[in-house]
Write a protein that holds these residues in place. Structure first.
Motif, short mmCIF file in Angstrom:
data_model
loop_
_atom_site.label_atom_id
_atom_site.label_comp_id
_atom_site.label_asym_id
_atom_site.label_seq_id
_atom_site.Cartn_x
_atom_site.Cartn_y
_atom_site.Cartn_z
N LYS A 1 19.44 -22.32 14.39
CA LYS A 1 18.69 -21.44 13.50
C LYS A 1 19.49 -20.18 13.17
CE LYS A 1 13.92 -22.80 14.66
NZ LYS A 1 13.38 -23.00 13.30
N GLY B 1 14.32 -13.86 -1.62
CA GLY B 1 13.78 -14.97 -0.84
C GLY B 1 14.72 -15.45 0.24
N GLN B 2 16.00 -15.54 -0.07
CA GLN B 2 16.96 -16.11 0.88
C GLN B 2 17.25 -15.18 2.05
OE1 GLN B 2 20.15 -17.05 -1.79
NE2 GLN B 2 19.19 -18.93 -2.52
N TYR C 1 14.26 -15.37 4.28
CA TYR C 1 14.21 -16.64 4.99
C TYR C 1 15.23 -16.67 6.13
CZ TYR C 1 13.26 -21.57 5.72
OH TYR C 1 12.87 -22.77 6.28
N GLN D 1 13.65 -14.90 8.88
CA GLN D 1 12.63 -15.72 9.51
C GLN D 1 13.26 -16.72 10.49
OE1 GLN D 1 9.39 -15.55 9.52
NE2 GLN D 1 9.02 -17.44 10.65
N LEU D 2 14.35 -17.35 10.08
CA LEU D 2 15.05 -18.29 10.97
C LEU D 2 15.55 -17.58 12.23
CD1 LEU D 2 17.20 -20.31 8.39
CD2 LEU D 2 15.30 -21.20 9.77
N PRO E 1 8.76 -12.48 4.88
CA PRO E 1 8.93 -13.74 4.14
C PRO E 1 7.83 -13.97 3.11
CG PRO E 1 9.29 -14.09 6.48
CD PRO E 1 8.74 -12.70 6.33
N LEU F 1 9.32 -14.51 -0.48
CA LEU F 1 9.28 -15.90 -0.95
C LEU F 1 8.35 -16.04 -2.14
CD1 LEU F 1 9.27 -17.83 2.45
CD2 LEU F 1 11.16 -17.63 0.81
#
Length: 390
Positions: free
Chosen positions: A285, A320-321, A324, A327-328, A369, A373
């Motif tokens: 991750k 968004g990226q 994300y 988040q990972l 996120p 997102l």
């Protein structure tokens, strides 16, 4: 900036990581990072990495800035976040007119705090504006020389525009109101301005800041360094956050050898299949998050090298990226903390602080996120992003 100079900064920060980790408890106790942390980063050249070369700065690329910020985050979440704030704000100061830049960068290692929530007002007066308002969660204000303050400009016709003023930190007051369960060492207190005079050259409209079109600049941002306002900030935020995740992973690996699993026959946690799966999942991750951020930075550098701003769609993708990727990384830290056992809740065990910091920073509005997102998804679906923060 040569590769050897970049490596010199990175080596100095890597050498400082053990000290930054050791100082974590003290940072929490005093709700502000120890002066030793600031001194180590100053000596390493961290506070010069975004300063334009013409003012004696290192003027690193975004990719190299991100490497430095990740290394700082590995050592201490609060210190990494503060370094990100001071560095990114120095990068943004290059968007101001020449006159303001000469004042700000009189010290190439200048530290600048601030934020972009317009909770103040700028009232026009002779030669400039009067600034009033309060700004919460002002990370780094206790160690900054200058502060960026977003505010609404009162116009003669009764309407308002958004602008960003930069003022000496000494002209603001700082409340003692930072009592938190995460990011404790950032000292992100509320700062307040009361009838502070701001010369006209230290105020930039939101539109000019976003589009890199500020008047009064004879020297533009260094070629290859105009990354776009919010895309630059989000990439730097994600870099600091991923450093925290990498630090948590390292602490987990250091902690595991020799640990058994209580109330079982396992005397070496490393031998348990679940621990093996948890470790691999967390590692992947974090690596995936780093790769995703790397792609974001590569695209931003391509645009900057071409003298172009990222496209509308690319800006939405960056939002968004990067969120994300965060988040990972957050999920990775949660896995590692869960696998660390009950003794990890002790304040003397650093991984619990990395876990709390990761949880806290992930709640920051710029990294959520859900918010980011949504913006990316709207644009992917051909809709208006419904936000000016691109």
């Amino acid at each position: 900036m040569t590769d050897s100079q970049v490596e010199s900064v990175l080596k100095a920060v890597r050498d400082a990581v053990p000290t930054l980790r050791k100082n974590g408890e003290e940072a929490e106790r005093q709700r502000w990072i120890p002066q030793e942390n600031i001194d180590l980063l100053e000596q390493a050249g961290v506070f010069r990495i975004a300063t334009p070369a013409r003012f004696g700065g290192l003027d690193l690329s975004l990719a190299d800035q991100a490497k430095v910020l990740r290394e700082v985050g590995r050592g201490c979440g609060s210190t990494g976040w503060l370094a990100m704030v001071w560095v990114s704000s120095a990068g943004l100061a290059a968007l101001y007119p020449d006159e303001a830049q000469k004042e700000i960068f009189a010290d190439p290692s200048v530290r600048i705090s601030g934020g972009f929530t317009p909770t103040g007002t700028l009232t026009p007066t002779e030669g400039g504006y009067l600034l009033n308002g309060s700004w919460k969660f002002n990370s780094g204000c206790r160690g900054a020389s200058w502060n960026i303050t977003a505010a609404m400009v009162d116009k003669a016709d009764g309407t308002q525009d958004e602008a960003v003023a930069i003022v000496p930190m000494s002209e603001l007051t700082i409340a003692d109101d930072w009592h938190t369960s995460a990011a404790s060492g950032t000292g992100s207190s509320t700062s307040t301005a009361k009838d502070v005079f701001v010369p006209e050259h230290r105020v930039v409209s939101y539109e000019d800041a976003i589009l890199n079109t500020t008047p009064g600049r004879t020297a533009e941002v260094t070629p290859g360094r105009a990354y776009g306002l919010f895309t630059y900030i989000m990439a730097e935020c994600a870099a600091a956050y991923l450093g925290i995740a990498r630090g948590a992973y390292e602490l987990f690996l250091e902690r595991i050898p020799g640990r058994g699993i209580t109330y079982t026959s396992w005397d070496d946690q490393r031998q348990h299949p679940l621990t093996q799966i948890q470790t691999a999942t967390a590692a992947n991750k974090i690596s995936a998050a780093e790769a995703l951020l790397g792609e974001v930075i590569r695209m931003l550098q391509e645009r900057a090298d071409a003298g172009e701003q990222p496209t509308f769609e690319e800006k939405a993708d960056v939002r968004g990226q990067t969120a994300y990727a965060v988040q990972l990384a957050k999920e990775a830290v949660e896995i590692l903390y869960t696998a660390s056992g009950a003794t990890a809740i002790q304040r003397s065990v650093p991984i619990q602080r990395f876990f709390r910091d990761a949880e806290g920073f992930a709640l920051h509005a710029i990294l959520l996120p859900s918010t980011n997102l949504e913006v990316q998804g709207r644009v992917l679906l051909g809709l208006d992003p419904d936000t000016p923060f691109l």
